[in-house]
Design a protein around this motif. Structure first.
Motif, mmCIF file in Angstrom:
data_model
loop_
_atom_site.group_PDB
_atom_site.id
_atom_site.type_symbol
_atom_site.label_atom_id
_atom_site.label_comp_id
_atom_site.label_asym_id
_atom_site.label_seq_id
_atom_site.Cartn_x
_atom_site.Cartn_y
_atom_site.Cartn_z
ATOM 1 N N LEU A 278 14.554 1.013 7.928
ATOM 2 C CA LEU A 278 14.866 0.927 6.501
ATOM 3 C C LEU A 278 14.777 -0.494 5.957
ATOM 4 N N ARG A 279 14.897 -1.484 6.809
ATOM 5 C CA ARG A 279 14.772 -2.877 6.362
ATOM 6 C C ARG A 279 13.345 -3.391 6.453
ATOM 7 N N ALA A 280 12.419 -2.547 6.826
ATOM 8 C CA ALA A 280 11.013 -2.957 6.979
ATOM 9 C C ALA A 280 10.130 -1.984 6.183
ATOM 10 N N PRO A 281 9.891 -2.277 4.909
ATOM 11 C CA PRO A 281 9.091 -1.349 4.087
ATOM 12 C C PRO A 281 7.721 -1.042 4.662
ATOM 13 N N ILE A 285 7.488 3.166 4.949
ATOM 14 C CA ILE A 285 6.555 3.906 4.106
ATOM 15 C C ILE A 285 5.695 4.850 4.952
ATOM 16 N N LEU A 286 5.420 4.477 6.195
ATOM 17 C CA LEU A 286 4.672 5.359 7.085
ATOM 18 C C LEU A 286 5.479 6.614 7.416
ATOM 19 N N HIS A 287 6.769 6.424 7.669
ATOM 20 C CA HIS A 287 7.637 7.570 7.964
ATOM 21 C C HIS A 287 7.772 8.470 6.738
ATOM 22 N N VAL A 288 7.893 7.873 5.560
ATOM 23 C CA VAL A 288 7.992 8.666 4.337
ATOM 24 C C VAL A 288 6.702 9.468 4.129
ATOM 25 N N ALA A 289 5.565 8.843 4.355
ATOM 26 C CA ALA A 289 4.286 9.541 4.172
ATOM 27 C C ALA A 289 4.195 10.745 5.102
ATOM 28 N N TYR A 290 4.602 10.580 6.341
ATOM 29 C CA TYR A 290 4.544 11.693 7.286
ATOM 30 C C TYR A 290 5.540 12.784 6.901
ATOM 31 N N ALA A 291 6.698 12.375 6.400
ATOM 32 C CA ALA A 291 7.674 13.362 5.932
ATOM 33 C C ALA A 291 7.118 14.165 4.767
ATOM 34 N N LEU A 292 6.328 13.523 3.901
ATOM 35 C CA LEU A 292 5.729 14.235 2.771
ATOM 36 C C LEU A 292 4.711 15.276 3.227
ATOM 37 N N VAL A 293 4.061 15.043 4.367
ATOM 38 C CA VAL A 293 3.166 16.059 4.917
ATOM 39 C C VAL A 293 3.954 17.328 5.213
ATOM 40 N N ALA A 294 5.076 17.169 5.930
ATOM 41 C CA ALA A 294 5.916 18.323 6.251
ATOM 42 C C ALA A 294 6.478 18.964 4.993
ATOM 43 N N LEU A 295 6.903 18.140 4.029
ATOM 44 C CA LEU A 295 7.486 18.674 2.804
ATOM 45 C C LEU A 295 6.455 19.440 1.979
ATOM 46 N N ALA A 296 5.238 18.921 1.890
ATOM 47 C CA ALA A 296 4.186 19.614 1.147
ATOM 48 C C ALA A 296 3.904 20.988 1.753
ATOM 49 N N LEU A 297 3.872 21.056 3.080
ATOM 50 C CA LEU A 297 3.632 22.331 3.736
ATOM 51 C C LEU A 297 4.819 23.276 3.564
ATOM 52 N N ALA A 298 6.035 22.730 3.539
ATOM 53 C CA ALA A 298 7.210 23.568 3.292
ATOM 54 C C ALA A 298 7.175 24.159 1.887
ATOM 55 N N MET A 326 0.170 7.885 2.547
ATOM 56 C CA MET A 326 -0.315 7.388 3.835
ATOM 57 C C MET A 326 -1.479 6.426 3.639
ATOM 58 N N ILE A 327 -2.356 6.727 2.688
ATOM 59 C CA ILE A 327 -3.488 5.841 2.426
ATOM 60 C C ILE A 327 -3.000 4.472 1.964
ATOM 61 N N LEU A 328 -2.066 4.452 1.012
ATOM 62 C CA LEU A 328 -1.558 3.172 0.535
ATOM 63 C C LEU A 328 -0.862 2.418 1.653
ATOM 64 N N ALA A 329 -0.088 3.129 2.466
ATOM 65 C CA ALA A 329 0.598 2.486 3.583
ATOM 66 C C ALA A 329 -0.393 1.848 4.544
ATOM 67 N N MET A 330 -1.465 2.576 4.861
ATOM 68 C CA MET A 330 -2.421 2.059 5.833
ATOM 69 C C MET A 330 -3.320 0.978 5.229
ATOM 70 N N MET A 331 -3.676 1.081 3.957
ATOM 71 C CA MET A 331 -4.500 0.042 3.349
ATOM 72 C C MET A 331 -3.747 -1.283 3.311
ATOM 73 N N THR A 332 -2.453 -1.243 2.972
ATOM 74 C CA THR A 332 -1.692 -2.490 2.924
ATOM 75 C C THR A 332 -1.535 -3.077 4.314
ATOM 76 N N ARG A 333 -1.170 -2.246 5.272
ATOM 77 C CA ARG A 333 -0.944 -2.748 6.625
ATOM 78 C C ARG A 333 -2.240 -3.263 7.259
ATOM 79 N N ALA A 334 -3.313 -2.479 7.163
ATOM 80 C CA ALA A 334 -4.570 -2.885 7.779
ATOM 81 C C ALA A 334 -5.125 -4.156 7.142
#
Length: 409
Positions: A278-281, A285-298, A326-334
Motif C-alpha cells: 500500500l505504500r508503493a503505488p 496498482i498491479l494488484h488492483v488491476a488484477y483484482a479488476l480482472v476478477a471483479l469484471a468476470l464476477a 494493467m496497461i497503465l501500470a505496466m507502461m509506467t513501470r516498464a
C-alpha cells in the motif's frame, strides 16, 4: 537451473547499444507506448463528443464501431506490440528492435490509425487491410529470434497476440464486406478476452515476482502460500472464457465459466501479499488491476446468470477497467525501468492511477446509480482523459529522451 528471463518492467543486460543518437527508435516500447497514451483518450473523447451532440462524421467505420475498435486494436494493440518488441530481446538475449525496422512498423501502425479516423475519406476496403497489417508484421519481425532461441514457451504470448489479431480480422472483415456473416461481435469479444488472458498469464508471473522482490529488498521477505493447482486452473479458466464466448456468447454457460474464473483469480491474487504494497503505488496498482480482472468476470457472471441490472456494464469494467489499468501500470513501470530510473511512482504517476480508477468507477457504476446517464459518462471521460494526460506529461519526455545513465535501454 532455469535461466532468469528479465520481465517487463525490469531492464535487460545492457549489452546492446543501438541508435543511441535517436532514443525514440532505440526500443519498441518507446513509440508504441507513446501512441497508446495518445490513442486511449482520443478514442473516448471523440466518442463522448458525438454522444453530446457534436457533429463528428463517420469514417471508414461507423463512429460507434471506431470507438470500440480503436480501444482494442489501437490502444490495447499498441501496448501489445510495444511489449513483445521489448520483452523478446530480453528473453532471447538478442539486440533490441530499433532503427529502420521499428520506424517502418510504427509508421504502418500509425497509418492504420489515421486511415480509420472519423472523417477519413479512405474507403473501408482499403483501410481494413492496412489496419490488419501491423500485428502480423510485428510477429514476423520477432519470429527469427524466437526460432533461434528454440524455447517453445516463448511462443505463448506471440501466439495469443495472433489470436487477438484474429478477432480484429473478424471485426474488420464484416465491416469491409469480405463475408456476409455478422462476425463483428465475435471478433470484439475475442479481442477483449484474449487480452484478458494475456493479463492473467503475464500478470500472474510478474505481480508476485515484483512484489516479493520489493518486499525482500525492503527487509520484509515473504513467500507465496502454496495452493496446489490454482495457478494452472486460473489460466485454463481464462482460456475457457475465450472459447465459451466464441461458441456460446452471453449464455448461462458463459456466466458460469466467468464465475468460476473470478473465484480462481481471486484465490490466486490473495496469495500475493497485496496489502503489504500500500505504500508503493508502482506495486499496488498491479494488484488492483488484477483484482479488476476478477471483479469484471464476477459482474459478467451476475449479469448473465442472475440478470442483474447493476452488472450490465461488466464489459466496460473488463476493457476500460482491468485491461486499461494493467496497461497503465505496466507502461509506467516498464518505461521507468528501461530508461534507467528508479521504480518509484511520482505524484503525476499516482494521479494518473487514481484518475483512471475514478473513470472506471464512474463509467461502470455511474449510469446505474445516477438517473442522468450523460453526467457520469462525461465525468468518466474527463477522468480518463486527465489520467492519460498525466501519463503523457510525465512519461513522454522519458520515451523520447535518452536513458538517464547513458547506457542501452
Amino acid at each position: 537451473m532455469r535461466r532468469h528471463r528479465p520481465l517487463a518492467g525490469e531492464t535487460g543486460t545492457g549489452r546492446h547499444v543501438a541508435n543511441r543518437s535517436i532514443p525514440f527508435i532505440s526500443q519498441g516500447f518507446r513509440p508504441f507506448f507513446m501512441i497508446a497514451g495518445l490513442w486511449a483518450p482520443l478514442g473516448v473523447v471523440v466518442w463522448m463528443l458525438a454522444l453530446a451532440g457534436m457533429p463528428v462524421p463517420d469514417g471508414p467505420l461507423a463512429l460507434s464501431q471506431w470507438h470500440a475498435h480503436e480501444l482494442l486494436a489501437g490502444f490495447v494493440g499498441a501496448t501489445m506490440i510495444g511489449f513483445v518488441l521489448t520483452a523478446i530481446p530480453n528473453w532471447t538475449k538478442g539486440p533490441p528492435y530499433a532503427g529502420a525496422p521499428l520506424v517502418g512498423l510504427f509508421a504502418l501502425f500509425l497509418a492504420a490509425r489515421l486511415a480509420l479516423l472519423p472523417g477519413s475519406p479512405i474507403p473501408i476496403w482499403l483501410a481494413a487491410p492496412l489496419a490488419l497489417a501491423a500485428v502480423p508484421a510485428a510477429l514476423l519481425l520477432v519470429l527469427p529470434a524466437l526460432l533461434r532461441a528454440g524455447s517453445p514457451r516463448l511462443f505463448g504470448p506471440p501466439a495469443l497476440i495472433l489470436l487477438f489479431w484474429a478477432g480484429d480480422l473478424l471485426m474488420l472483415g464484416e465491416a469491409a464486406g469480405w463475408w456476409s456473416a455478422a462476425t463483428w461481435p465475435t471478433g470484439q469479444r475475442l479481442m477483449a478476452n484474449v487480452a484478458l488472458l494475456l493479463v492473467g498469464l503475464i500478470g500472474g508471473r510478474i505481480i508476485p515476482t515484483f512484489t516479493l522482490n520489493a518486499l525482500r529488498a525492503a527487509g520484509t521477505p515473504v513467500e507465496v502460500r502454496p495452493l496446489p493447482g490454482i495457478d494452472a486452473a486460473a489460466i485454463l479458466s481464462l482460456l475457457a472464457v475465450v472459447l465459451v464466448d466464441v461458441v456460446w456468447p452471453e449464455s448461462p454457460a458463459a456466466g458460469a465459466v466467468a464465475a468460476v474464473t473470478a473465484v480462481l483469480l481471486a484465490l490466486r491474487l490473495s496469495r500475493w501479499h497485496g496489502l503489504r504494497t500500500l505504500r508503493a503505488p508502482i506495486l499496488w496498482i498491479l494488484h488492483v488491476a488484477y483484482a479488476l480482472v476478477a471483479l469484471a468476470l464476477a459482474l459478467k457472471a451476475a449479469c448473465l446468470l442472475l440478470g442483474a441490472d447493476w452488472a450490465v456494464n461488466w464489459l466496460h469494467l473488463q476493457v476500460a477497467g482491468a485491461l486499461a489499468t494493467m496497461i497503465l501500470a505496466m507502461m509506467t513501470r516498464a518505461t521507468l525501468g528501461h530508461t534507467g530510473r528508479p521504480l518509484v511512482a511520482t505524484a503525476a504517476t499516482v494521479a494518473a492511477y487514481v484518475l483512471l480508477l475514478g473513470a472506471v468507477v464512474l463509467r461502470v457504476a455511474g449510469p446505474v446509480v445516477v438517473e442522468d446517464t450523460v453526467l457520469p459518462l462525461v465525468a468518466a471521460t474527463v477522468c480518463w482523459a486527465a489520467s492519460f494526460t498525466f501519463f503523457l506529461g510525465a512519461y513522454a519526455p522519458m520515451l523520447v529522451g535518452p536513458r538517464v545513465n547513458g547506457g542501452a535501454d
